[in-house]
Scaffold this motif. Structure first.
Motif, PDB file in Angstrom:
ATOM      1  N   ILE A  95       0.833  -1.202   0.000  1.00 30.39           N
ATOM      2  CA  ILE A  95       0.000   0.000   0.000  1.00 30.39           C
ATOM      3  C   ILE A  95       0.869   1.254   0.000  1.00 30.39           C
ATOM      4  N   ALA A  96       1.887   1.281   0.870  1.00 30.00           N
ATOM      5  CA  ALA A  96       2.757   2.455   0.969  1.00 30.00           C
ATOM      6  C   ALA A  96       3.526   2.724  -0.317  1.00 30.00           C
ATOM      7  N   ASN A  97       3.810   1.657  -1.081  1.00 32.44           N
ATOM      8  CA  ASN A  97       4.606   1.804  -2.301  1.00 32.44           C
ATOM      9  C   ASN A  97       3.788   1.617  -3.576  1.00 32.44           C
ATOM     10  N   LEU A  98       2.463   1.647  -3.429  1.00 35.89           N
ATOM     11  CA  LEU A  98       1.543   1.541  -4.569  1.00 35.89           C
ATOM     12  C   LEU A  98       1.828   0.303  -5.427  1.00 35.89           C
ATOM     13  N   ILE A  99       1.965  -0.836  -4.758  1.00 28.64           N
ATOM     14  CA  ILE A  99       2.228  -2.103  -5.442  1.00 28.64           C
ATOM     15  C   ILE A  99       0.978  -2.970  -5.372  1.00 28.64           C
ATOM     16  N   GLN A 100       0.621  -3.533  -6.507  1.00 27.67           N
ATOM     17  CA  GLN A 100      -0.444  -4.519  -6.563  1.00 27.67           C
ATOM     18  C   GLN A 100       0.157  -5.777  -7.177  1.00 27.67           C
ATOM     19  N   SER A 101      -0.023  -6.910  -6.519  1.00 29.22           N
ATOM     20  CA  SER A 101       0.530  -8.144  -7.066  1.00 29.22           C
ATOM     21  C   SER A 101      -0.504  -9.261  -6.995  1.00 29.22           C
ATOM     22  N   VAL A 102      -0.437 -10.141  -7.993  1.00 34.05           N
ATOM     23  CA  VAL A 102      -1.330 -11.290  -8.071  1.00 34.05           C
ATOM     24  C   VAL A 102      -0.495 -12.490  -8.487  1.00 34.05           C
ATOM     25  N   MET A 103      -0.622 -13.574  -7.752  1.00 34.42           N
ATOM     26  CA  MET A 103       0.055 -14.818  -8.116  1.00 34.42           C
ATOM     27  C   MET A 103      -1.003 -15.783  -8.621  1.00 34.42           C
ATOM     28  N   ASP A 104      -0.722 -16.385  -9.773  1.00 41.51           N
ATOM     29  CA  ASP A 104      -1.683 -17.295 -10.371  1.00 41.51           C
ATOM     30  C   ASP A 104      -0.932 -18.402 -11.096  1.00 41.51           C
TER      31      ASP A 104
END
Length: 180
Positions: free
Chosen positions: A33-42
């Protein structure tokens, strides 16, 4: 043991647990959140994908690589997350018969593929046999650094990108060769 569905359950286990290295799930979430990261593992039939989106400014690239390093170097395998993940897949498998569309699709795939389970959802009885150690071994074979393919798109300084790749991915230890 590992087996049919092990990689999918393992991928979801890591996502459900959310903790890596010395970071708790809450710390990983706060960092993202602090570093504006969105990640998805699939995972799918052939690949395990970690898709990371981040801000290209204010150190976003470095933060994304730091997170990627933690996921590859020190994923945390939590038994409760494994049980939740396995149960989610079992519940999905048990619901196939309740949907005319899913039941029909399942029967068609069974008729086309026979006993080959690579492109079909594993039945609940196969999923129930999975163990945390088996799932972990199956997924770690996919997460091995020699199997890594990195794709970066955006407006980045090539020299900074190369330095970060060397710093965060070039330092991942690889205790044993991947299974062939």
């Amino acid at each position: 043991p590992g087996g049919v569905g092990a990689v999918a359950v393992g991928t979801r286990t890591l996502s459900e647990g959310g903790a890596v290295g010395n970071w708790s799930r809450e710390q990983v979430e706060a960092f993202c959140i602090a570093n504006l990261i969105q990640s998805v593992m699939d995972s799918n039939d052939e690949f395990l994908v970690l898709d990371v989106h981040f801000a290209a400014t204010n150190g976003g690239l470095q933060c994304a690589f730091e997170l990627l390093h933690q996921v590859l170097q020190a994923p945390r395998w939590e038994p409760a997350a494994f049980e939740r993940s396995k149960l989610a897949f079992i519940n999905t498998g048990q619901s196939v018969g309740k949907s005319l569309e899913r039941a029909s699709s399942s029967k068609i795939m069974e008729a086309m593929l026979g006993p080959d389970m690579r492109f079909r959802d594993p039945p609940p009885e196969m999923l129930e046999q999975l163990t945390l150690d088996g799932v972990r071994a199956a997924l770690e074979a996919q997460l091995h650094p020699t199997n890594l393919e990195l794709n970066v798109a955006g407006d980045f300084d090539p020299e900074e990108l190369e330095a970060l790749v060397l710093r965060y991915l070039g330092t991942i230890s690889s205790p044993q060769p991947p299974p062939s």
